[in-house]
Design an enzyme around this catalytic site. Structure first.
Site, PDB file in Angstrom:
ATOM      1  N   HIS A  37      21.674  50.142  43.792  1.00  0.00           N
ATOM      2  CA  HIS A  37      22.810  49.311  44.232  1.00  0.00           C
ATOM      3  C   HIS A  37      22.403  47.835  44.305  1.00  0.00           C
ATOM      4  CE1 HIS A  37      23.620  53.241  46.429  1.00  0.00           C
ATOM      5  NE2 HIS A  37      24.713  53.108  45.704  1.00  0.00           N
ATOM      6  N   GLY A 147      26.337  50.928  37.567  1.00  0.00           N
ATOM      7  CA  GLY A 147      25.036  51.345  37.048  1.00  0.00           C
ATOM      8  C   GLY A 147      25.210  52.315  35.891  1.00  0.00           C
ATOM      9  N   LYS A 149      23.357  54.632  35.292  1.00  0.00           N
ATOM     10  CA  LYS A 149      22.999  55.978  35.759  1.00  0.00           C
ATOM     11  C   LYS A 149      24.244  56.864  35.712  1.00  0.00           C
ATOM     12  CE  LYS A 149      21.570  58.724  39.514  1.00  0.00           C
ATOM     13  NZ  LYS A 149      22.870  58.876  40.195  1.00  0.00           N
TER      14      LYS A 149
HETATM   15  P1  AMP Z   1      27.405  55.155  44.363  1.00  0.00           P
HETATM   16  O1  AMP Z   1      27.196  54.528  45.705  1.00  0.00           O
HETATM   17  O2  AMP Z   1      26.514  56.310  44.095  1.00  0.00           O
HETATM   18  O3  AMP Z   1      28.855  55.394  44.050  1.00  0.00           O
HETATM   19  O4  AMP Z   1      26.930  54.051  43.325  1.00  0.00           O
HETATM   20  C1  AMP Z   1      27.492  52.778  43.323  1.00  0.00           C
HETATM   21  C2  AMP Z   1      27.064  52.064  42.068  1.00  0.00           C
HETATM   22  O5  AMP Z   1      25.642  51.988  42.029  1.00  0.00           O
HETATM   23  C3  AMP Z   1      27.510  52.805  40.811  1.00  0.00           C
HETATM   24  O6  AMP Z   1      27.918  51.857  39.845  1.00  0.00           O
HETATM   25  C4  AMP Z   1      26.258  53.508  40.382  1.00  0.00           C
HETATM   26  O7  AMP Z   1      26.195  53.744  38.995  1.00  0.00           O
HETATM   27  C5  AMP Z   1      25.195  52.500  40.793  1.00  0.00           C
HETATM   28  N1  AMP Z   1      23.902  53.163  40.915  1.00  0.00           N
HETATM   29  C6  AMP Z   1      23.603  54.282  41.626  1.00  0.00           C
HETATM   30  N2  AMP Z   1      22.312  54.624  41.428  1.00  0.00           N
HETATM   31  C7  AMP Z   1      21.788  53.707  40.584  1.00  0.00           C
HETATM   32  C8  AMP Z   1      20.514  53.514  39.992  1.00  0.00           C
HETATM   33  N3  AMP Z   1      19.506  54.328  40.229  1.00  0.00           N
HETATM   34  N4  AMP Z   1      20.337  52.458  39.150  1.00  0.00           N
HETATM   35  C9  AMP Z   1      21.366  51.615  38.886  1.00  0.00           C
HETATM   36  N5  AMP Z   1      22.593  51.745  39.425  1.00  0.00           N
HETATM   37  C10 AMP Z   1      22.807  52.768  40.250  1.00  0.00           C
END
Ligand code: AMP
Length: 293
Positions: A37, A147, A149
């Site tokens: 994040h 991300g 990911k």
């Molecule tokens: P989330 O809180 O899991 O919904 O993630 C929020 C944002 O952070 C999304 O755009 C995810 O793709 C990104 N994200 C989560 N994990 C990673 C990571 N390891 N590397 C890069 N971006 C990430």
């Protein structure tokens, strides 16, 4: 950093910023922030006048038997990290604030969702585009950061922005990993010690697949088999999928050609992990995805 919890205050603030011709970068998250994040926030911080981060565990994108209740939360730590990065606004709405009553309009994605996580999590991406539409309308960002990911999410948001003409640029940034290669994820805390060791093999397996392509293999079936066998032999997890598809269209390919994604999802006892690699036909890694400005 200002913490805002109501939609009304957020609208008031963003209207003012837009009047002042400020460029707004937006990073939507579900919180329990980690370096993945933070890398999005850092990039958004650099490229915009204003950085807005949202933390919202969106019930609409969780299926009935999924981990909405168990999803990790730590608001205090998130506030600290967002402040350190230099976020201007941290938007943390309650569920009732985002959905005062049951939605009377439903949104449905009809492309790029019948495979990968869209297949295992029916309705998930409908929930994602619904909450993002609401957030885009509240914030009016110039750029939004995701991300890679969650590469399928990026592909779906790309459709959302194109189909509904949101005046926002989509930026997909590289997956941040632990030193051992494991993709950082809020869900990693739900892995046992042994599972955390095993989970490294998801990345190792995908890398093996990519190496096959670098060595000249073009047949998706051969590449997928290598990835599956490697995961099976080295983890106790249950494979949800291993796929090789075009990107961002997410269509099956007869041979590795153009830009492709090699993606895997594996169920462990209390966490389902996903990871992927994006590369071209010679196996060269593609790190970033950007829509037209
Ligand atoms: P989330 O809180 O899991 O919904 O993630 C929020 C944002 O952070 C999304 O755009 C995810 O793709 C990104 N994200 C989560 N994990 C990673 C990571 N390891 N590397 C890069 N971006 C990430």
């Amino acid at each position: 950093m200002e913490i805002i919890r109501s939609v009304q205050s957020l609208r008031k603030k963003t209207k003012l910023l837009i009047k002042q011709h400020k460029q707004i970068g937006f990073v939507p998250t579900m919180g329990f922030l980690h370096e993945g994040h933070l890398s999005l926030m850092k990039e958004a911080r650099k490229a915009n006048d204003i950085l807005i981060v949202s933390i919202f565990v969106n019930p609409l994108q969780f299926g009935e038997n999924e981990d909405f209740e168990q999803y990790p939360r730590d608001e205090e730590q998130d506030e600290k990290l967002a402040k350190e990065i230099g976020a201007d606004i941290l938007f943390i709405p309650a569920v009732k604030e985002m959905y005062p009553k049951k939605m009377q309009i439903s949104m449905h994605v009809t492309d790029r969702t019948e495979m990968l996580c869209g297949r295992s999590r029916p309705g998930h991406f409908d929930g994602v585009i619904t909450v993002l539409t609401k957030l885009f309308n509240m914030i009016n960002p110039d750029r939004v950061y995701f991300g890679m990911k969650d590469a399928q999410q990026v592909a779906v948001v790309d459709l959302l922005i194109q189909n509904l003409n949101f005046p926002v640029q989509l930026v997909g940034l590289p997956t941040v990993r632990e030193e051992n290669g494991l993709a950082k994820s809020s869900r990693n805390v739900n892995l046992s010690r042994d599972e955390k060791e095993e989970a490294i093999w998801i990345y190792k397996a995908l890398k093996k697949g990519q190496q096959f392509v670098i060595d000249g293999e073009k047949n998706p079936a051969m590449i997928k088999k290598e990835v599956m066998d490697t995961i099976k032999h080295n983890t106790s997890g249950e494979i949800d999928y291993v796929e090789l598809l075009s990107y961002p269209g997410l269509k099956p390919v007869m041979e590795v050609k153009g830009q492709v994604i090699l993606a895997a999802a594996v169920h462990f006892e209390k966490a389902r992990l996903i990871d992927n690699l994006l590369f071209d036909e010679s196996g060269r890694t593609i790190h970033v995805f950007k829509s037209e400005e």
